[in-house]
Design an enzyme around this catalytic site. Sequence first.
Site, short mmCIF file in Angstrom:
data_model
loop_
_atom_site.label_atom_id
_atom_site.label_comp_id
_atom_site.label_asym_id
_atom_site.label_seq_id
_atom_site.Cartn_x
_atom_site.Cartn_y
_atom_site.Cartn_z
N GLU A 1 0.86 -1.20 0.00
CA GLU A 1 0.00 0.00 0.00
C GLU A 1 0.89 1.24 0.00
OE1 GLU A 1 -3.38 0.24 0.05
OE2 GLU A 1 -3.76 -1.91 0.11
N LYS B 1 -10.55 -5.69 6.05
CA LYS B 1 -11.04 -6.87 5.33
C LYS B 1 -11.72 -7.85 6.29
CE LYS B 1 -7.42 -6.48 1.82
NZ LYS B 1 -6.05 -6.92 1.51
#
Length: 430
Positions: free
Chosen positions: A192, A207
């Site tokens: 990321e 998630k």
Amino acid sequence: MTVPSPIAVGLLGLGTVGSEVYRLLADRGSIMARAGIPLTVTRVAVARAAKPRSIDVPVSILTSDAGAIVESPDVDIVVELIGGVEPARGYILRAMERGKSVVTANKQVMAAHGTELLAKAQAARVDLCFEGSVGGGIPLIKPIRESLAAGRISKLMGILNGTTNYILTRMTRDGSTMEEALAEARQRGFAEADPAEDLDGHDAAAKLAILASVAFHVGVSGRDVFREGIRRITRKELAYAAELGFVVKLLAIARRRNGEIEARVHPALLPLQHPLAVIPEEFNAVLVEGDGMGPVVFSGRGAGGAPTAVAVVGDIIDAARNLSVDAPGRSTPSLTQTARMRPMEDVTMPYYLSFQLTDRPGVFARVATVFGEEQVSIASIVQKSRGEVADAILVTHDTLERSVRRVLARLEGMDVVKAVNNVMRVEATI
Ligand SMILES: NC(=O)c1ccc[n+]([C@@H]2O[C@H](COP(=O)([O-])OP(=O)(O)OC[C@H]3O[C@@H](n4cnc5c(N)ncnc54)[C@H](OP(=O)(O)O)[C@@H]3O)[C@@H](O)[C@H]2O)c1
């Protein structure tokens, strides 16, 4: 034979995932053959309309006004691939208010506002599908919601962040430092932009919140997930864990028990024979347990434009099929139940503790007394003498997190304890 009229798709975002989605949908013959319904991309929104693109999109359908696509009466399904919370959330809400089904791969918006968005989808009787938001191309939401619906799911345990799994694999297997392994993950394009998202467990927590909501039919947000990242892990601790027969993974775990939900992301020791212990590099995996079903494991590439686009287009086909039989909303998960989140202090499991002691006779006996007084029972101990000091590494039997915290507070105040190196949780069973 009458040819059904095409379902019109409006795409918001033409980046890593959006361009792969466009590529798949542009091959209309192949999509028609697979979906049985003609799909056509009628509008595409981007931030910078003049930016050169690797794919050929007619200028006539390209716009920098995503709001116009959301409002357009000529769009049936809005596909949100912009990312981030706002303006994505606003576009999703407005699209649903206008009666359009929505497909998104946006974990941030679903983890922070999933309950609100799913309630709006139910009220508007439209589909809100988000398979691409967790595990990239690994089918998770649909199998959990549909295929496993009869087995009341009690536990999910997963490796949901590819970057940290890559880092831990390289540190364990090749002796890389955390910095070296992170730099490699960046070079390979799956880290990321903000390293805290990966290293501090934010990405995995988002998630897990999405998966837990679908599995338990309860609104769980990213903020409900206990979170601890991998920054404190050293190669020495990984080697000690290996000596004890364990491998260290950043795990995301959600469990339903007695009307409570436990949701946590943290590094954990797994026995070498555990199905998640062998998941290498940037791969992801999720193990699901429930009534009447043995453990089921899903694994594969957890990110990447092309695999995620397959998941997104699968959702578009679902939403289009529902529209074609005049039954939009059938694929929207419902959050019909309520549950209390279990505080982390009340969670029980074995613990791995590593600390430095003055290397003198009788010192360990003093330390062991503290464990005994706090009702923490020790399962195994390894001591490594290093001259004046020794590393003591021990694994406890099942223990309340609250008791371990009390032991640590007392150890930190003892003159013979030079440092607490690390504390990790152990997931000893499947
Ligand atoms: N990349 C992956 O492997 C992966 C995997 C799973 C899920 N996801 C999720 O998929 C989503 C998209 O990710 P990505 O990697 O494709 O992102 P990305 O490469 O950064 O692309 C974002 C796209 O959105 C456009 N955009 C940004 N702001 C906009 C606005 N206000 N209006 C219209 N368009 C706007 C950008 O336009 P410009 O092109 O003009 O800049 C770009 O085309 C995110 O939610 C991400 O979490 C990604």
